[in-house]
Scaffold this active site. Structure first.
Site, PDB file in Angstrom:
ATOM      1  N   ARG A 124       1.019  -1.305  -0.003  1.00 32.44           N
ATOM      2  CA  ARG A 124       0.065   0.076  -0.055  1.00 32.44           C
ATOM      3  C   ARG A 124       1.041   1.248   0.152  1.00 32.44           C
ATOM      4  O   ARG A 124       1.898   1.308   0.677  1.00 32.44           O
ATOM      5  CB  ARG A 124      -0.898   0.181   1.383  1.00 32.44           C
ATOM      6  CG  ARG A 124      -2.052  -0.948   1.375  1.00 32.44           C
ATOM      7  CD  ARG A 124      -2.816  -0.544   2.483  1.00 32.44           C
ATOM      8  NE  ARG A 124      -2.340  -0.790   3.711  1.00 32.44           N
ATOM      9  CZ  ARG A 124      -1.891   0.317   4.732  1.00 32.44           C
ATOM     10  NH1 ARG A 124      -2.111   1.444   4.282  1.00 32.44           N
ATOM     11  NH2 ARG A 124      -1.309   0.000   5.750  1.00 32.44           N
ATOM     12  N   TYR A 138      -1.196  -3.614  -6.790  1.00 35.77           N
ATOM     13  CA  TYR A 138      -0.963  -4.360  -5.349  1.00 35.77           C
ATOM     14  C   TYR A 138      -1.961  -4.128  -4.453  1.00 35.77           C
ATOM     15  O   TYR A 138      -2.298  -3.233  -4.124  1.00 35.77           O
ATOM     16  CB  TYR A 138       0.629  -4.111  -4.836  1.00 35.77           C
ATOM     17  CG  TYR A 138       1.095  -5.067  -4.080  1.00 35.77           C
ATOM     18  CD1 TYR A 138       1.690  -6.134  -4.562  1.00 35.77           C
ATOM     19  CD2 TYR A 138       0.709  -5.104  -2.917  1.00 35.77           C
ATOM     20  CE1 TYR A 138       2.277  -7.098  -3.910  1.00 35.77           C
ATOM     21  CE2 TYR A 138       1.425  -6.183  -1.807  1.00 35.77           C
ATOM     22  CZ  TYR A 138       2.131  -7.185  -2.511  1.00 35.77           C
ATOM     23  OH  TYR A 138       2.560  -8.175  -1.702  1.00 35.77           O
ATOM     24  N   GLY A 139      -2.587  -5.409  -3.757  1.00 32.68           N
ATOM     25  CA  GLY A 139      -2.996  -5.353  -2.381  1.00 32.68           C
ATOM     26  C   GLY A 139      -4.078  -4.259  -2.337  1.00 32.68           C
ATOM     27  O   GLY A 139      -4.857  -3.990  -3.093  1.00 32.68           O
ATOM     28  N   LYS A 184      -9.396  -1.995   1.963  1.00 30.65           N
ATOM     29  CA  LYS A 184      -9.121  -0.690   2.538  1.00 30.65           C
ATOM     30  C   LYS A 184      -9.865   0.363   2.283  1.00 30.65           C
ATOM     31  O   LYS A 184     -10.301   1.145   2.808  1.00 30.65           O
ATOM     32  CB  LYS A 184      -7.539  -0.576   2.663  1.00 30.65           C
ATOM     33  CG  LYS A 184      -6.557  -1.662   3.262  1.00 30.65           C
ATOM     34  CD  LYS A 184      -7.148  -1.991   4.442  1.00 30.65           C
ATOM     35  CE  LYS A 184      -6.174  -3.007   5.107  1.00 30.65           C
ATOM     36  NZ  LYS A 184      -6.285  -3.304   6.502  1.00 30.65           N
ATOM     37  N   HIS A 220     -11.220  -1.406  11.531  1.00 29.18           N
ATOM     38  CA  HIS A 220     -10.038  -2.299  11.207  1.00 29.18           C
ATOM     39  C   HIS A 220      -9.879  -3.186  12.261  1.00 29.18           C
ATOM     40  O   HIS A 220      -8.946  -2.946  12.940  1.00 29.18           O
ATOM     41  CB  HIS A 220      -8.974  -1.306  10.920  1.00 29.18           C
ATOM     42  CG  HIS A 220      -7.587  -1.913  10.292  1.00 29.18           C
ATOM     43  ND1 HIS A 220      -6.293  -1.462  10.737  1.00 29.18           N
ATOM     44  CD2 HIS A 220      -7.486  -3.005   9.723  1.00 29.18           C
ATOM     45  CE1 HIS A 220      -5.468  -2.090  10.234  1.00 29.18           C
ATOM     46  NE2 HIS A 220      -6.199  -2.964   9.387  1.00 29.18           N
ATOM     47  N   SER A 250      -1.565  -2.368  11.559  1.00 30.61           N
ATOM     48  CA  SER A 250      -0.932  -3.425  10.633  1.00 30.61           C
ATOM     49  C   SER A 250       0.304  -3.998  11.072  1.00 30.61           C
ATOM     50  O   SER A 250       1.111  -3.224  11.703  1.00 30.61           O
ATOM     51  CB  SER A 250      -0.557  -2.824   9.160  1.00 30.61           C
ATOM     52  OG  SER A 250      -1.644  -1.679   8.863  1.00 30.61           O
ATOM     53  N   ALA A 251       0.734  -5.371  11.053  1.00 28.00           N
ATOM     54  CA  ALA A 251       2.099  -6.046  11.510  1.00 28.00           C
ATOM     55  C   ALA A 251       1.888  -6.026  12.950  1.00 28.00           C
ATOM     56  O   ALA A 251       2.941  -6.103  13.688  1.00 28.00           O
ATOM     57  CB  ALA A 251       2.969  -5.257  11.054  1.00 28.00           C
ATOM     58  N   CYS A 252       0.970  -6.190  13.665  1.00 31.77           N
ATOM     59  CA  CYS A 252       0.943  -6.556  15.020  1.00 31.77           C
ATOM     60  C   CYS A 252       0.114  -8.043  15.297  1.00 31.77           C
ATOM     61  O   CYS A 252       0.091  -8.120  16.393  1.00 31.77           O
ATOM     62  CB  CYS A 252      -0.061  -5.426  15.793  1.00 31.77           C
ATOM     63  SG  CYS A 252       0.695  -3.991  16.163  1.00 31.77           S
ATOM     64  N   THR A 256      -3.870 -11.467  12.359  1.00 34.06           N
ATOM     65  CA  THR A 256      -4.333 -12.650  11.751  1.00 34.06           C
ATOM     66  C   THR A 256      -4.122 -13.885  12.662  1.00 34.06           C
ATOM     67  O   THR A 256      -4.795 -14.694  12.974  1.00 34.06           O
ATOM     68  CB  THR A 256      -3.858 -12.943  10.247  1.00 34.06           C
ATOM     69  OG1 THR A 256      -3.942 -11.562   9.722  1.00 34.06           O
ATOM     70  CG2 THR A 256      -4.034 -13.993   9.662  1.00 34.06           C
ATOM     71  N   ASP A 258      -9.533  -8.714   9.713  1.00 31.12           N
ATOM     72  CA  ASP A 258      -9.135  -7.542   9.362  1.00 31.12           C
ATOM     73  C   ASP A 258     -10.216  -6.440   9.498  1.00 31.12           C
ATOM     74  O   ASP A 258      -9.781  -5.397   9.768  1.00 31.12           O
ATOM     75  CB  ASP A 258      -8.648  -7.697   7.948  1.00 31.12           C
ATOM     76  CG  ASP A 258      -7.676  -6.294   7.551  1.00 31.12           C
ATOM     77  OD1 ASP A 258      -6.912  -6.000   8.482  1.00 31.12           O
ATOM     78  OD2 ASP A 258      -7.689  -5.731   6.557  1.00 31.12           O
ATOM     79  N   ASN A 306       6.673  -8.037   2.512  1.00 25.91           N
ATOM     80  CA  ASN A 306       5.206  -7.658   2.505  1.00 25.91           C
ATOM     81  C   ASN A 306       4.709  -8.784   1.378  1.00 25.91           C
ATOM     82  O   ASN A 306       3.657  -8.658   0.739  1.00 25.91           O
ATOM     83  CB  ASN A 306       4.955  -6.480   1.941  1.00 25.91           C
ATOM     84  CG  ASN A 306       3.278  -6.188   2.109  1.00 25.91           C
ATOM     85  OD1 ASN A 306       2.762  -6.501   3.129  1.00 25.91           O
ATOM     86  ND2 ASN A 306       2.652  -5.074   1.437  1.00 25.91           N
ATOM     87  N   ARG A 310       2.269 -11.937   0.009  1.00 25.66           N
ATOM     88  CA  ARG A 310       0.913 -11.889   0.632  1.00 25.66           C
ATOM     89  C   ARG A 310       0.331 -13.467   0.209  1.00 25.66           C
ATOM     90  O   ARG A 310       0.742 -13.885  -0.817  1.00 25.66           O
ATOM     91  CB  ARG A 310       0.038 -10.979   0.162  1.00 25.66           C
ATOM     92  CG  ARG A 310       0.323  -9.561   0.708  1.00 25.66           C
ATOM     93  CD  ARG A 310      -0.408  -9.347   1.878  1.00 25.66           C
ATOM     94  NE  ARG A 310       0.215  -8.062   2.652  1.00 25.66           N
ATOM     95  CZ  ARG A 310      -0.134  -7.568   3.811  1.00 25.66           C
ATOM     96  NH1 ARG A 310      -0.985  -8.204   4.467  1.00 25.66           N
ATOM     97  NH2 ARG A 310       0.623  -6.677   4.351  1.00 25.66           N
ATOM     98  N   TYR A 357       1.325 -15.023  21.236  1.00 26.83           N
ATOM     99  CA  TYR A 357       0.732 -16.263  20.537  1.00 26.83           C
ATOM    100  C   TYR A 357      -0.485 -16.866  21.393  1.00 26.83           C
ATOM    101  O   TYR A 357      -1.145 -16.264  21.858  1.00 26.83           O
ATOM    102  CB  TYR A 357       1.807 -17.271  20.073  1.00 26.83           C
ATOM    103  CG  TYR A 357       2.622 -16.351  19.013  1.00 26.83           C
ATOM    104  CD1 TYR A 357       2.631 -16.340  17.813  1.00 26.83           C
ATOM    105  CD2 TYR A 357       4.073 -16.212  19.448  1.00 26.83           C
ATOM    106  CE1 TYR A 357       3.310 -15.519  16.958  1.00 26.83           C
ATOM    107  CE2 TYR A 357       5.024 -15.586  18.781  1.00 26.83           C
ATOM    108  CZ  TYR A 357       4.515 -15.256  17.448  1.00 26.83           C
ATOM    109  OH  TYR A 357       5.472 -14.772  16.333  1.00 26.83           O
ATOM    110  N   GLY A 358      -0.193 -18.082  21.483  1.00 30.44           N
ATOM    111  CA  GLY A 358      -1.387 -18.772  22.346  1.00 30.44           C
ATOM    112  C   GLY A 358      -1.468 -18.555  23.617  1.00 30.44           C
ATOM    113  O   GLY A 358      -2.662 -18.463  24.189  1.00 30.44           O
TER     114      GLY A 358
HETATM  115  O1  O2Y Z   1       0.239  -3.959   1.445  1.00 33.74           O
HETATM  116  C1  O2Y Z   1      -0.901  -4.210   1.245  1.00 33.74           C
HETATM  117  O2  O2Y Z   1      -1.491  -3.724   0.024  1.00 33.74           O
HETATM  118  C2  O2Y Z   1      -1.700  -4.981   1.930  1.00 33.74           C
HETATM  119  S1  O2Y Z   1      -2.152  -3.798   3.576  1.00 33.74           S
HETATM  120  C3  O2Y Z   1      -3.181  -5.130   4.678  1.00 33.74           C
HETATM  121  C4  O2Y Z   1      -3.679  -6.392   3.851  1.00 33.74           C
HETATM  122  C5  O2Y Z   1      -4.469  -7.056   4.496  1.00 33.74           C
HETATM  123  C6  O2Y Z   1      -4.712  -6.749   5.865  1.00 33.74           C
HETATM  124  N1  O2Y Z   1      -4.356  -5.511   6.477  1.00 33.74           N
HETATM  125  C7  O2Y Z   1      -3.391  -4.794   5.875  1.00 33.74           C
HETATM  126  C8  O2Y Z   1      -3.233  -3.552   6.340  1.00 33.74           C
HETATM  127  O3  O2Y Z   1      -2.143  -2.936   5.858  1.00 33.74           O
HETATM  128  O4  O2Y Z   1      -3.504  -3.116   7.615  1.00 33.74           O
HETATM  129 MN    MN Z   2      -5.217  -4.495   7.874  1.00 28.44          MN
END
Ligand code: O2Y
Ligand code: MN
Length: 599
Positions: free
Chosen positions: A71, A213-214, A222, A242, A264-266, A269, A289, A379, A381, A508-509
């Site tokens: 993104r 992309y994404g 998004k 979100h 993102s990245a915490c 999922t 998400d 990144n 996917r 995690y768990g």
């Molecule tokens: O980089 C991208 O285009 C994907 S970003 C993304 C994808 C799935 C779930 N969350 C995100 C995010 O940036 O929060």
């Molecule tokens: Mn997200």
């Protein structure tokens, strides 16, 4: 000229066709056959690789252009009519100016290409919480991904033809083809400043150009389900967030649903698919998400997963970090930017699988473990159907949604924020949501000034002014028929570090221990102590049976560090100043009350 019963659809499509000048048009029916044909065409054109069908049936690998890998926040625009409606956290451009610029770019941009029309539903088709969109794109990769991530095709088109409102989403990779020109394997605009991810909130309109992309190109995600939907939600009295949604069942079979907002990245999922370490507890997934929430007749907030697939980060996904995701992505999955092994399988860093001696990396080059580069892009996917997840909850597509008992909010904080804080009430919970954030690198050494505030993890996804957004959360609390039925709000922090810079909490768990306390609080059995910052687990209330954590470490992550919180107040005040007149009074009074309680 294409003709439809819905004149708005007909006019818009014909206008776009005239502007973009595609060679042909394909109206997507959403069938498996259509998907298979598109995939085969992309394989034949060298854009996709069909993976080893014994190891990964129905799976494909794509490699994006190296400049088109994520993104692009600095090329994402909120073009509201008035600048003040976009607020201090968004890139605002005048909509007339932006449309003029982009109209020039769109002019003839689909020459030599197919224009695909994708009618899609965010949320189960026909649910009172769902909404509809139509994406026009010149990317078959986008069609294939949208088919996994959303519900597309004839059934949705039928609703539009009945007159259902729809969000217009226009996308082009921004690379027209000259007659006879060979297409590249990942067409996109040649430079970053030719990419535009634009939102016109008042018109419920999205224009995306230049990236395949994404989040830039799968416009249901998004762009629609967050940036446009949060404006619709404000106008219509609901929430587009979100957030993951999980179902948790206690040993007696009692069920609760929890939403969670994390930047993102915490590990969202991973949390949505968590395997609890606490005996007898079970977690199942509703979504990972995006959660849309509306009040039900009974006065509770009901949530749906706005999507039907997972677009997850591949590196770091392993049997240890997320066995459910690993199982999900064994079939019918699109991989983007991972390594390709010599036997036609995929590999990535953090997979828990030893690196092969040779593979082809995400850029299409020979790769060996000692070559000094990663095989997969950071990144990279997977796009995979939610229905395939072994821990998907049976009711994940219930059109009525699931009743939400608790909302988690959390960022990455090395210091200050305890493992879990229960808010005193809705307004205090919104205050906690407004101050959540993660440390920037400079602040990893403990400086509160380096915290990037990310209210409800929506900073990159808010379609309007942050102050109005937070006021809307407060208004939702006021609109509740019975405030006692509102979900309780909990700030969590899995990322506390000790003096040596090591994570204290195993994550995690083991996060199920925190979920257990939260559920017990909702049931009225969990014990808490009131502190100046909120309610914290009472001594022994957190189940740490079998967990290897010292008394000292536990004390540290469940302790109110007064000095740090006083410094935090100064940093919050600075942040709130940037909201100007739109800072909700309810939040400034929360800040003052916190200061009083601390002193
Ligand atoms: O980089 C991208 O285009 C994907 S970003 C993304 C994808 C799935 C779930 N969350 C995100 C995010 O940036 O929060
Ligand atoms: Mn997200």
């Amino acid at each position: 000229m294409l003709s439809f019963k819905n004149s708005l659809l007909e006019e818009w499509i014909n206008e776009v066709v005239k502007l973009c000048q595609p060679d042909s048009i394909h109206l997507c029916d959403g069938s498996q056959q259509e998907y298979d044909i598109l995939m085969q065409e992309m394989v034949d054109a060298g854009m996709a690789i069909s993976l080893n069908q014994e190891k990964k049936p129905g799976c494909f690998l794509f490699r994006s252009h190296p400049t088109d890998v994520a993104r692009v926040e600095n090329r994402t625009f909120i073009a509201s009519k008035k600048q003040e409606d976009a607020g201090p956290t968004n890139n605002w451009v005048d909509p007339i100016e932006l449309k003029a610029t982009m109209t020039k770019l769109y002019s003839g941009c689909m020459k030599g290409r197919v224009l695909y029309i994708i009618p899609f539903s965010m949320g189960p088709i026909g649910s009172p919480i769902s909404k509809i969109g139509v994406e026009i794109t010149d990317s078959a990769y986008v069609v294939a991904n949208m088919r996994i991530m959303t519900r597309i095709g004839n059934e949705v088109l039928a609703l539009i033809e009945e007159g259902w409102e729809f969000v217009k989403c226009l996308h082009s990779v921004g690379k027209p083809l000259e007659p006879g020109e060979k297409d590249s394997t990942w067409p996109c605009a040649p430079s970053i400043d030719q990419k535009y991810i634009s939102h016109f909130p008042e018109e419920r309109l999205i224009w995306s150009y230049g990236s395949g992309y994404g989040g830039n190109a799968l416009l249901g995600k998004k762009c629609f389900a967050l940036r446009i939907a949060c404006v619709q939600a404000k106008d219509e009295g609901w929430l587009a967030e979100h957030m993951l949604i999980l179902k948790i069942t206690d040993p007696k079979g009692k069920i609760a649903y929890i939403c969670g907002a994390f930047p993102s990245a915490c590990g969202k999922t991973n949390l949505a698919m968590l395997t609890p370490t606490v005996p007898g507890w079970k977690v199942e997934t509703i979504g990972d998400d995006i959660s849309w929430m509306k009040f039900g007749e009974d006065g509770r907030l009901y949530a749906i997963n706005a999507e039907s697939g997972f677009f997850g980060v591949v590196p770091g996904t392993s049997m240890q970090s997320n066995p459910a995701a690993m199982e999900t992505i064994q079939k019918n999955t699109i991989y983007t930017n991972v390594g390709l092994t010599d036997d036609g399988d995929v590999w990535w860093e953090g997979s828990g699988i030893p690196a092969p001696e040779h593979l082809i990396d995400w850029e299409g080059n020979d790769w060996t473990p000692d070559c000094g580069k990663t095989a997969a892009h950071a990144n990279a996917r997977f796009t995979t159907p939610a229905a395939q997840c072994p821990v998907i909850a049976p009711e994940w597509e219930d059109p009525a949604g699931v009743p939400v008992s608790a909302i988690l909010i959390g960022g990455r904080r090395a210091s200050t924020i305890p493992l879990v804080i229960e808010s005193f009430n809705w307004e205090h919970g919104i205050f906690l949501g407004s101050i959540m954030g993660s440390e920037t690198t400079a602040a990893a050494i403990g400086l509160a000034a380096g915290v990037r505030r990310d209210p409800f993890a929506m900073l990159p996804f808010m379609g309007y002014h942050v102050g109005d957004y937070l006021q809307h959360w407060l208004d939702i609390g006021k609109a509740a028929k019975d405030p006692a039925k509102l979900p309780s709000i909990y700030m969590v922090n899995w990322f506390r570090k000790n003096e040596e810079g090591k994570f204290i909490w195993p994550g995690y768990g083991e996060n199920s221990r925190v979920l257990k306390w939260i559920v017990e609080r909702a049931e009225g059995t969990g014990e808490a102590v009131a502190t100046s910052i909120g309610n914290l687990p009472a001594p022994k209330a957190l189940d740490i049976n079998g967990l290897n954590i010292s008394e000292n470490d536990l004390e540290m992550i469940l302790h109110v560090d007064k000095e740090a919180w006083l410094a935090e107040i100064d940093s919050i005040r600075e942040n709130f100043k940037s909201y100007g007149e739109k800072l909700p009074p309810g939040l400034s009074s929360q800040l003052e009350s916190l200061k009083e309680r601390l002193s």
